[in-house]
Design a protein around this motif. Structure first.
Motif, PDB file in Angstrom:
ATOM      1  N   PRO A 112      36.154 -13.242  -7.734  1.00 21.86           N
ATOM      2  CA  PRO A 112      35.972 -12.637  -9.064  1.00 21.86           C
ATOM      3  C   PRO A 112      36.593 -11.243  -9.184  1.00 21.86           C
ATOM      4  CG  PRO A 112      33.945 -13.704  -8.372  1.00 21.86           C
ATOM      5  CD  PRO A 112      34.863 -13.742  -7.194  1.00 21.86           C
ATOM      6  N   LEU A 113      36.473 -10.423  -8.135  1.00 17.73           N
ATOM      7  CA  LEU A 113      37.080  -9.090  -8.169  1.00 17.73           C
ATOM      8  C   LEU A 113      38.601  -9.181  -8.254  1.00 17.73           C
ATOM      9  CD1 LEU A 113      35.023  -7.002  -5.583  1.00 17.73           C
ATOM     10  CD2 LEU A 113      35.348  -6.454  -7.991  1.00 17.73           C
ATOM     11  N   LEU A 114      39.185 -10.061  -7.464  1.00 16.60           N
ATOM     12  CA  LEU A 114      40.635 -10.226  -7.485  1.00 16.60           C
ATOM     13  C   LEU A 114      41.114 -10.764  -8.831  1.00 16.60           C
ATOM     14  CD1 LEU A 114      41.272 -11.616  -3.905  1.00 16.60           C
ATOM     15  CD2 LEU A 114      42.089  -9.443  -4.834  1.00 16.60           C
ATOM     16  N   THR A 115      40.311 -11.619  -9.450  1.00 17.22           N
ATOM     17  CA  THR A 115      40.652 -12.127 -10.775  1.00 17.22           C
ATOM     18  C   THR A 115      40.677 -10.987 -11.788  1.00 17.22           C
ATOM     19  OG1 THR A 115      39.631 -14.259 -10.230  1.00 17.22           O
ATOM     20  CG2 THR A 115      40.024 -13.802 -12.563  1.00 17.22           C
ATOM     21  N   ASP A 116      39.669 -10.123 -11.729  1.00 13.42           N
ATOM     22  CA  ASP A 116      39.638  -8.951 -12.619  1.00 13.42           C
ATOM     23  C   ASP A 116      40.872  -8.075 -12.431  1.00 13.42           C
ATOM     24  OD1 ASP A 116      37.233  -9.664 -13.723  1.00 13.42           O
ATOM     25  OD2 ASP A 116      36.023  -8.285 -12.532  1.00 13.42           O
ATOM     26  N   CYS A 117      41.256  -7.871 -11.177  1.00 10.59           N
ATOM     27  CA  CYS A 117      42.324  -6.920 -10.861  1.00 10.59           C
ATOM     28  C   CYS A 117      43.723  -7.483 -11.093  1.00 10.59           C
ATOM     29  CB  CYS A 117      42.223  -6.477  -9.392  1.00 10.59           C
ATOM     30  SG  CYS A 117      40.761  -5.512  -8.981  1.00 10.59           S
ATOM     31  N   ALA A 118      43.916  -8.759 -10.773  1.00 15.09           N
ATOM     32  CA  ALA A 118      45.298  -9.208 -10.578  1.00 15.09           C
ATOM     33  C   ALA A 118      45.705 -10.486 -11.291  1.00 15.09           C
ATOM     34  CB  ALA A 118      45.548  -9.382  -9.076  1.00 15.09           C
ATOM     35  N   ARG A 119      44.834 -11.110 -12.053  1.00 14.67           N
ATOM     36  CA  ARG A 119      45.195 -12.408 -12.643  1.00 14.67           C
ATOM     37  C   ARG A 119      46.460 -12.319 -13.489  1.00 14.67           C
ATOM     38  NH1 ARG A 119      44.322 -15.273 -17.327  1.00 14.67           N
ATOM     39  NH2 ARG A 119      44.189 -17.548 -17.084  1.00 14.67           N
ATOM     40  N   GLU A 120      46.520 -11.336 -14.379  1.00 17.31           N
ATOM     41  CA  GLU A 120      47.700 -11.212 -15.238  1.00 17.31           C
ATOM     42  C   GLU A 120      48.953 -10.904 -14.415  1.00 17.31           C
ATOM     43  OE1 GLU A 120      47.995 -11.912 -18.419  1.00 17.31           O
ATOM     44  OE2 GLU A 120      45.878 -12.522 -18.400  1.00 17.31           O
ATOM     45  N   GLY A 121      48.797 -10.052 -13.417  1.00 21.57           N
ATOM     46  CA  GLY A 121      49.930  -9.707 -12.565  1.00 21.57           C
ATOM     47  C   GLY A 121      50.457 -10.892 -11.792  1.00 21.57           C
ATOM     48  N   VAL A 122      49.548 -11.742 -11.302  1.00 22.57           N
ATOM     49  CA  VAL A 122      49.979 -12.931 -10.568  1.00 22.57           C
ATOM     50  C   VAL A 122      50.686 -13.913 -11.498  1.00 22.57           C
ATOM     51  CG1 VAL A 122      49.158 -14.966  -9.304  1.00 22.57           C
ATOM     52  CG2 VAL A 122      48.253 -12.709  -8.748  1.00 22.57           C
ATOM     53  N   LEU A 123      50.163 -14.083 -12.717  1.00 20.36           N
ATOM     54  CA  LEU A 123      50.820 -14.969 -13.683  1.00 20.36           C
ATOM     55  C   LEU A 123      52.243 -14.493 -13.981  1.00 20.36           C
ATOM     56  CD1 LEU A 123      47.912 -15.701 -16.190  1.00 20.36           C
ATOM     57  CD2 LEU A 123      49.130 -17.376 -14.800  1.00 20.36           C
ATOM     58  N   GLU A 124      52.407 -13.175 -14.117  1.00 21.17           N
ATOM     59  CA  GLU A 124      53.748 -12.618 -14.340  1.00 21.17           C
ATOM     60  C   GLU A 124      54.619 -12.823 -13.098  1.00 21.17           C
ATOM     61  OE1 GLU A 124      53.048  -8.552 -15.304  1.00 21.17           O
ATOM     62  OE2 GLU A 124      51.906  -9.027 -17.121  1.00 21.17           O
ATOM     63  N   GLY A 125      54.027 -12.615 -11.914  1.00 19.58           N
ATOM     64  CA  GLY A 125      54.769 -12.725 -10.670  1.00 19.58           C
ATOM     65  C   GLY A 125      55.230 -14.138 -10.371  1.00 19.58           C
ATOM     66  N   VAL A 126      54.459 -15.142 -10.796  1.00 23.97           N
ATOM     67  CA  VAL A 126      54.861 -16.533 -10.581  1.00 23.97           C
ATOM     68  C   VAL A 126      56.232 -16.791 -11.207  1.00 23.97           C
ATOM     69  CG1 VAL A 126      54.333 -18.913 -11.261  1.00 23.97           C
ATOM     70  CG2 VAL A 126      52.535 -17.471 -10.316  1.00 23.97           C
ATOM     71  N   LYS A 127      56.499 -16.150 -12.341  1.00 24.69           N
ATOM     72  CA  LYS A 127      57.784 -16.332 -13.020  1.00 24.69           C
ATOM     73  C   LYS A 127      58.858 -15.374 -12.508  1.00 24.69           C
ATOM     74  CE  LYS A 127      55.615 -17.953 -17.300  1.00 24.69           C
ATOM     75  NZ  LYS A 127      55.431 -17.699 -18.745  1.00 24.69           N
ATOM     76  N   SER A 128      58.473 -14.113 -12.285  1.00 27.54           N
ATOM     77  CA  SER A 128      59.476 -13.091 -11.962  1.00 27.54           C
ATOM     78  C   SER A 128      59.669 -12.863 -10.469  1.00 27.54           C
ATOM     79  CB  SER A 128      59.072 -11.758 -12.601  1.00 27.54           C
ATOM     80  OG  SER A 128      57.894 -11.241 -11.975  1.00 27.54           O
ATOM     81  N   GLY A 129      58.671 -13.207  -9.672  1.00 31.80           N
ATOM     82  CA  GLY A 129      58.731 -12.925  -8.239  1.00 31.80           C
ATOM     83  C   GLY A 129      58.359 -11.495  -7.893  1.00 31.80           C
ATOM     84  N   ALA A 130      57.968 -10.704  -8.889  1.00 33.20           N
ATOM     85  CA  ALA A 130      57.644  -9.293  -8.656  1.00 33.20           C
ATOM     86  C   ALA A 130      56.291  -9.143  -7.966  1.00 33.20           C
ATOM     87  CB  ALA A 130      57.632  -8.530  -9.977  1.00 33.20           C
ATOM     88  N   GLY A 131      56.143  -8.042  -7.261  1.00 39.12           N
ATOM     89  CA  GLY A 131      54.878  -7.741  -6.605  1.00 39.12           C
ATOM     90  C   GLY A 131      53.914  -7.024  -7.531  1.00 39.12           C
ATOM     91  N   ILE A 132      52.743  -6.711  -6.996  1.00 38.48           N
ATOM     92  CA  ILE A 132      51.712  -5.990  -7.748  1.00 38.48           C
ATOM     93  C   ILE A 132      51.337  -4.753  -6.939  1.00 38.48           C
ATOM     94  CG2 ILE A 132      49.405  -6.098  -8.752  1.00 38.48           C
ATOM     95  CD1 ILE A 132      49.697  -9.136  -8.856  1.00 38.48           C
ATOM     96  N   PRO A 133      51.437  -3.554  -7.518  1.00 44.69           N
ATOM     97  CA  PRO A 133      51.165  -2.335  -6.746  1.00 44.69           C
ATOM     98  C   PRO A 133      49.695  -2.165  -6.403  1.00 44.69           C
ATOM     99  CG  PRO A 133      51.561  -1.811  -9.047  1.00 44.69           C
ATOM    100  CD  PRO A 133      51.869  -3.273  -8.888  1.00 44.69           C
TER     101      PRO A 133
END
Length: 358
Positions: A112-133
């Motif tokens: 749940p904590l990781l979902t709060d922090c990073a869900r949107e970033g992971v969805l973006e990363g799936v397409k772009s390959g970018a990391g999350i700071p």
């Protein structure tokens, strides 16, 4: 419906139920509800439990509904037909802070904590390959530091260090050696070691200035003179003048953007004859070999939501938590270590101890 389809349909129901159950258990753990239930002497009504815990009866009733349907809390009925709730005694050590190393309930907060922090970033990363700071994970890091701190205070000196080289590292630290912890955060591991081994000198390296400042303040309050902190990327910086007898890295190498360079620098930082303890997740480098891992899906999810994306920042390697034994041993040897031993860790089923020699 074919037999295979029916089995998968049932599995999907299990997935939806268990995913929801994990979320509710994480909320209950953080709110202290398992402790409240554990302290009840007898099966009790929702109103009595709510009063004991100082929580909303309406919220508690809905939460208990999840726990009963999920098989975590048992339900009884008294002579008047009132529903009573009970946490089985056998479950307490797995769900409450008092369980120590048996406590798995604390991990229900992680996804749940990781979902709060990073869900949107992971969805973006799936397409772009970018990391999350790192800056996107403040609440997650606070949680993980608390988890690691509690573990260090419980087992580092009592259990882990005596297992290193059959106790030889403890004998060396008692006499006085130079020790470095890579990715030290606020330096609790250093603090625990420095108090027990005052003849040794300890250095903590991390990339978070806030964490290091918190560590410096606590060390000053404790009056410890044998700890210093250094703001540095383990994979970079001028480290040629630094030499240590013993270096540790607790679950920090797989998060590095340049893990191989970090391992090479650690090799350079060691004195000839020095030893490096790398503690990292116990797994195989092969996805297929991890199919029977009891926590495989959970650990790959943590890696997907955190370890891999932070490792991809600025074109990083993106090693991930599940890089595994084969790759870890190969990279350590390629980094220059003459011998790499892979050992189990007493009272720790999650991690392996990669003992590397220079």
């Amino acid at each position: 419906m074919s037999n295979k389809a029916e089995i998968f349909s049932n599995k999907m129901c299990d997935i939806l139920n268990y995913g929801a159950l994990n979320l509710a258990m994480g909320i209950g753990y953080e709110a202290g509800l398992f402790e409240v239930l554990a302290n009840m002497d007898t099966p009790s009504s929702c109103s009595v439990i709510a009063e004991e815990g100082g929580v909303s009866e309406r919220y508690l009733r809905e939460w208990l509904g999840v726990m009963v349907c999920g098989g975590i809390v048992e339900i009884h009925t008294d002579a008047q037909g009132q529903e009573l709730f009970e946490l089985p005694e056998e479950y307490v050590s797995f769900l409450c802070r008092s369980g120590g190393n048996s406590n798995l309930g604390v991990y229900t907060q992680e996804i749940p904590l990781l979902t709060d922090c990073a869900r949107e970033g992971v969805l973006e990363g799936v397409k772009s390959g970018a990391g999350i700071p790192y800056e996107r994970y403040p609440r997650f890091y606070s949680f993980m530091e608390q988890l690691a701190d509690a573990k260090h205070r419980d087992v580092l000196v009592q259990t882990f260090l005596p297992s290193v080289l059959g106790g030889e590292i403890v004998r060396r630290m008692k006499k006085g050696i130079s020790v470095c912890d890579i990715g030290c955060a606020e330096g609790v591991a250093l603090e625990v070691m420095a108090q027990v081994f005052p003849a040794s000198q300890f250095t903590g390296i991390d990339i978070s200035e806030d964490s290091l400042n918190n560590g410096r303040n606590r060390v000053a309050q404790l009056g410890l003179k044998n700890i210093t902190f250094q703001l540095q990327d383990a994979a970079g910086g001028d480290i040629d003048s630094v030499r240590f007898d013993y270096i540790t890295a607790f679950d920090s190498i797989h998060d590095q953007t340049r893990p191989f360079e970090a391992l090479c620098n650690i090799h350079k930082m060691l004195k000839p004859g020095g030893v490096f303890s790398m503690i990292d997740i116990k797994a195989s480098s092969s996805v297929g070999e991890n199919m029977d891992h009891p926590m495989g899906a959970f650990l790959y999810t943590v890696s997907l939501m955190h370890c891999m994306p932070v490792g991809l920042v600025d074109g990083g390697t993106g090693l991930g938590m599940m890089w595994g034994r084969e790759k870890a041993v190969s990279m350590c040897r390629e980094a220059g270590f003459s011998r790499v031993e892979v050992n189990d860790i007493p009272e720790d089923g999650f991690n392996s101890h990669y003992l590397c020699f220079k």
